[in-house]
Design a protein around this motif. Structure first.
Motif, PDB file in Angstrom:
ATOM      1  N   UNK A  88      -9.158  61.532 -56.170  1.00 59.68           N
ATOM      2  CA  UNK A  88     -10.564  62.843 -55.939  1.00 59.68           C
ATOM      3  C   UNK A  88      -8.859  63.832 -54.596  1.00 59.68           C
ATOM      4  N   UNK A  89      -9.714  64.073 -54.115  1.00 59.92           N
ATOM      5  CA  UNK A  89      -9.462  65.097 -53.081  1.00 59.92           C
ATOM      6  C   UNK A  89      -9.948  66.091 -52.412  1.00 59.92           C
ATOM      7  N   UNK A  90     -10.065  65.891 -51.020  1.00 60.14           N
ATOM      8  CA  UNK A  90     -10.837  65.557 -49.175  1.00 60.14           C
ATOM      9  C   UNK A  90      -9.972  67.238 -48.975  1.00 60.14           C
ATOM     10  N   UNK A  91     -10.805  67.858 -48.361  1.00 57.55           N
ATOM     11  CA  UNK A  91     -10.275  69.060 -47.411  1.00 57.55           C
ATOM     12  C   UNK A  91     -10.630  68.956 -46.091  1.00 57.55           C
ATOM     13  N   UNK A  92      -9.890  69.265 -45.440  1.00 65.94           N
ATOM     14  CA  UNK A  92     -10.343  68.824 -43.872  1.00 65.94           C
ATOM     15  C   UNK A  92      -9.785  69.790 -43.203  1.00 65.94           C
ATOM     16  N   UNK A  93      -9.673  70.048 -41.931  1.00 66.24           N
ATOM     17  CA  UNK A  93      -8.844  71.183 -40.769  1.00 66.24           C
ATOM     18  C   UNK A  93      -8.244  71.130 -40.453  1.00 66.24           C
ATOM     19  N   UNK A  94      -7.184  71.127 -39.357  1.00 69.29           N
ATOM     20  CA  UNK A  94      -6.139  71.261 -38.463  1.00 69.29           C
ATOM     21  C   UNK A  94      -7.440  70.641 -37.525  1.00 69.29           C
ATOM     22  N   UNK A  95      -8.855  71.292 -36.816  1.00 74.00           N
ATOM     23  CA  UNK A  95      -9.632  71.026 -35.852  1.00 74.00           C
ATOM     24  C   UNK A  95     -10.554  69.806 -35.515  1.00 74.00           C
ATOM     25  N   UNK A  96      -9.298  68.566 -37.449  1.00 73.42           N
ATOM     26  CA  UNK A  96     -10.928  67.433 -36.947  1.00 73.42           C
ATOM     27  C   UNK A  96     -10.132  66.249 -36.573  1.00 73.42           C
ATOM     28  N   UNK A  97     -10.871  65.711 -35.391  1.00 71.25           N
ATOM     29  CA  UNK A  97      -9.891  64.595 -34.581  1.00 71.25           C
ATOM     30  C   UNK A  97      -9.496  63.166 -35.311  1.00 71.25           C
ATOM     31  N   UNK A  98      -8.616  62.909 -35.225  1.00 71.96           N
ATOM     32  CA  UNK A  98      -8.059  61.633 -34.774  1.00 71.96           C
ATOM     33  C   UNK A  98      -9.145  60.460 -36.176  1.00 71.96           C
ATOM     34  N   UNK A  99     -10.358  60.575 -35.164  1.00 70.20           N
ATOM     35  CA  UNK A  99     -11.220  59.994 -36.272  1.00 70.20           C
ATOM     36  C   UNK A  99     -12.125  60.518 -37.799  1.00 70.20           C
ATOM     37  N   UNK A 118      -7.093  72.271 -44.145  1.00 69.17           N
ATOM     38  CA  UNK A 118      -7.399  74.303 -44.004  1.00 69.17           C
ATOM     39  C   UNK A 118      -7.173  74.446 -42.308  1.00 69.17           C
ATOM     40  N   UNK A 119      -5.633  75.485 -42.040  1.00 69.83           N
ATOM     41  CA  UNK A 119      -5.832  76.575 -41.299  1.00 69.83           C
ATOM     42  C   UNK A 119      -6.887  77.634 -41.064  1.00 69.83           C
ATOM     43  N   UNK A 120      -7.639  78.047 -40.075  1.00 71.23           N
ATOM     44  CA  UNK A 120      -8.487  79.046 -40.050  1.00 71.23           C
ATOM     45  C   UNK A 120      -7.288  80.295 -39.706  1.00 71.23           C
ATOM     46  N   UNK A 121      -8.352  81.309 -40.685  1.00 73.40           N
ATOM     47  CA  UNK A 121      -7.802  82.890 -40.513  1.00 73.40           C
ATOM     48  C   UNK A 121      -7.940  83.345 -39.308  1.00 73.40           C
ATOM     49  N   UNK A 122      -9.679  83.105 -39.098  1.00 71.34           N
ATOM     50  CA  UNK A 122     -10.291  83.499 -37.592  1.00 71.34           C
ATOM     51  C   UNK A 122      -9.768  82.891 -36.655  1.00 71.34           C
ATOM     52  N   UNK A 130     -11.920  80.091 -45.548  1.00 70.34           N
ATOM     53  CA  UNK A 130     -10.941  79.051 -45.283  1.00 70.34           C
ATOM     54  C   UNK A 130     -11.628  77.644 -46.338  1.00 70.34           C
ATOM     55  N   UNK A 131     -12.085  77.557 -46.457  1.00 64.93           N
ATOM     56  CA  UNK A 131     -12.299  76.277 -47.319  1.00 64.93           C
ATOM     57  C   UNK A 131     -12.110  76.307 -48.523  1.00 64.93           C
ATOM     58  N   UNK A 132     -12.482  77.521 -48.659  1.00 64.11           N
ATOM     59  CA  UNK A 132     -13.325  78.082 -50.660  1.00 64.11           C
ATOM     60  C   UNK A 132     -12.269  78.541 -51.354  1.00 64.11           C
ATOM     61  N   UNK A 133     -10.538  78.386 -50.935  1.00 67.20           N
ATOM     62  CA  UNK A 133      -9.314  78.765 -51.882  1.00 67.20           C
ATOM     63  C   UNK A 133      -8.650  77.473 -52.238  1.00 67.20           C
ATOM     64  N   UNK A 134      -8.883  76.500 -51.616  1.00 68.21           N
ATOM     65  CA  UNK A 134      -8.122  74.858 -51.452  1.00 68.21           C
ATOM     66  C   UNK A 134      -8.816  74.056 -52.378  1.00 68.21           C
ATOM     67  N   UNK A 135     -10.161  74.750 -52.795  1.00 70.27           N
ATOM     68  CA  UNK A 135     -11.258  74.273 -53.697  1.00 70.27           C
ATOM     69  C   UNK A 135     -10.392  73.487 -54.901  1.00 70.27           C
ATOM     70  N   UNK A 136     -10.302  71.948 -55.604  1.00 68.90           N
ATOM     71  CA  UNK A 136      -9.592  71.769 -56.200  1.00 68.90           C
ATOM     72  C   UNK A 136     -10.911  70.718 -57.418  1.00 68.90           C
ATOM     73  N   UNK A 137     -10.306  70.942 -58.621  1.00 67.80           N
ATOM     74  CA  UNK A 137     -11.212  70.487 -59.863  1.00 67.80           C
ATOM     75  C   UNK A 137     -11.519  69.123 -59.117  1.00 67.80           C
TER      76      UNK A 137
END
Lengths: 377, 377
Positions: A88-99, A118-122, A130-137
């Motif tokens: 599977x595929x997981x989306x996270x962001x630069x805001x995430x903590x090492x946990x 993901x990097x936030x645009x705003x 920000x999230x939507x464009x990275x969703x895969x099957x």
């Protein structure tokens, strides 16, 4: 001492928490769920009452979907490792903590999953766009940090939650910084996993975490042992909450959480508005100091703020704040390396000031005065 | 109330423990190892001091090989899952608790390891002879319960440790019931993994466990997250102890453990001799009551004792002890199903009386009187 390190752990705790804790030496001294005698049942009923209070506060579908863990990190590990989908595929962001990042990258290194960061645009918000464009099957999970522990950047939970619901993707929210400081509603915000660090915004003792999850979730245990249920079976039972709470639970910390939660419920509006006021004041004044660069967007007035002074290493600033002014602040990377890469502060780190309900206007003023002096010298 | 359920958790705690705990609301309120300010360092130094005290008490080679976990169950999970050798063979025994059996049987069900469950030949002791005949070429670990939580059966640690050392096999000791009540010496007893439940014999709060391990051990983390070290790296660092203590540790429970350990060190000989005296008296007198069957060998006078009355369900006996005599005891299988199969008590379970330093002769006499009355009626 001025304590502005509440994102590491809140201090002081409300008096109610200390009072409640003293009862573990009298009323709640037994091991809940392990014996049938009344003394043990008293503890078990209390733990259950707190589980129900948490379910109600975060609008969890059912109390048994509130799991007590050793901390927010274990809650995140349970969510990520316990629901992993091979290939599977997981989306996270630069805001995430090492946990969040470290369990994900462990799975990636083993070839089990693929990850998009993901990097936030705003500059103020992580959005559903920000999230939507990275969703895969094969995307099965989106991980979002509700309030960044580095600079307080917020995520638009409800919109991201709706997006995940539409795509039948698990929506994991790291509420380490936000629980108690911002509104969290599992059902309204379509959250599937909510991980909490009660020793921060819920004023509990360190040593307990919480994972809440939705009826949609298929979760497997990651820790095995005595559950006080189906004891004849050498295989782990799968019924919640016991399946996920192997071994003796941290009753004293859970009892402190009960008292902390009660305190937060009684003061919630006041907490949110106080954090808003003080953070806004701090942010505004810091921006007026020459040589200070603030990383926190003024819209994110939630008690977490990061800055640097010129090119001074952040550790040097906090060291001065500590030794000369008795102000407790944190420097460095705050266990969130990708956020610093994104903010171009990997080398310098950042100075973080983090507030609680007990922070005062006077403390913030004194801190601003200290920072002015450091920036000048 | 007469509390004889100390194998579930010890009660009461020494006053010194409560006093120490109150300091987390003042002196030790910060998060250790997460910030550089003096308030955080005060907590970090205290935690480190307790780590050193534990290393010294259990004769661990180095303090960094003392890992704070959420409990003994997590300590055992870390030892078993973190050192697993695919295709290997593990020896455990009927004395083992589900906190050992369930992680092992999880690995077996996944086809990762093979297991042999040993039955002791001698009715008083698990011996090295019991273990030796089951060692295969691919055996890499022997798990032993130092003191059975069902009936107090002891394992001959030093002899089994020597056997393991000769065969280069990891020797794991579940010290849940024994730490604080019996001598444990990692080096003398050739122990590679020692798992401890500090809220039992070390009089700490529930919510902290300890895993000590030897220099021979190759251990990998099973929980991933912020360690306060190498924060720039999204992969888990491997340096002990931080690699195994992801997230905020349970400082309040650790501080209570420090105070509990100090208490135990100061009273150790007295504790051992008191448990010996009271258990011996209890065992002798119980055997004289008509209709009572005691499962504990008189040689195992360590504070854990099991019995049944005729064919009464054990739950019925503890229920009467509780409601009529205000005596707290535990019934059922005590999370150790194979021991009950071995003792032929799977259906009935057993009534367990478990003592601590604070148990008194008068309490034991009153309990014996109550059991006599129940056996008669």
């Amino acid at each position: 001492m001025i304590y502005l390190d509440n994102s590491a752990t809140s201090f002081p705790k409300p008096k109610e928490v200390q009072k409640a804790l003293n009862e573990v030496f009298t009323k709640y001294g037994a091991n809940p769920g392990r014996s049938g005698h009344s003394f043990s049942l008293t503890s078990a009923l209390k733990v259950n009452e707190i589980r129900e209070d948490l379910a109600s506060f975060f609008n969890v579908s059912r109390p048994e979907k509130v799991i007590f863990t050793s901390g927010c990190t274990e809650a995140l590990n349970l969510a990520i490792l316990g629901s992993v989908q091979e290939g599977g595929h997981v989306i996270c962001s630069v805001n995430d903590h090492n946990s969040v990042l470290r369990p994900l990258f462990e799975l990636k290194a083993k070839g089990v999953i693929d990850i998009t960061v993901v990097e936030p645009e705003n500059s103020a918000r992580l959005t559903s766009k920000d999230i939507e464009k990275h969703i895969k099957l094969n995307t099965y999970m989106v991980c979002v940090n509700h309030i960044s522990n580095v600079d307080g950047m917020e995520a638009e939970l409800e919109a991201i939650g709706e997006l995940c619901a539409q795509h039948c993707i698990y929506f994991l929210v790291d509420g380490a910084q936000s629980a108690g400081h911002a509104k969290l509603d599992m059902q309204k915000q379509h959250i599937d996993f909510l991980a909490i660090a009660p020793h921060k915004g819920l004023y509990a003792l360190q040593g307990v975490g919480v994972l809440c999850y939705s009826p949609k979730v298929k979760l497997l245990p990651i820790k095995f042992g005595g559950t006080g249920t189906d004891s004849i079976n050498v295989r782990q039972p799968l019924e919640a909450p016991e399946a996920f709470e192997s071994g003796t639970i941290a009753t004293p910390a859970i009892i402190s959480l009960g008292a902390g939660l009660k305190f937060v419920k009684e003061h919630f509006e006041e907490i949110v508005s106080k954090l808003d006021d003080l953070t806004t004041y701090l942010n505004y004044e810091l921006r007026n100091i020459e040589g200070v660069k603030v990383y926190t967007h003024p819209d994110n007035a939630n008690g977490v703020l990061s800055f640097n002074i010129k090119d001074l290493p952040s550790t040097e600033v906090t060291s001065l704040l500590d030794s000369k002014y008795k102000i407790c602040a944190r420097s460095g990377l705050h266990c969130a390396p990708l956020k610093h890469k994104f903010n171009s502060t990997t080398y310098q780190g950042s100075v973080r000031l983090s507030l609680s309900y007990f922070s005062t206007f006077t403390e913030i003023s004194k801190t601003l005065k200290a920072i002015k002096e450091i920036a000048k010298s």
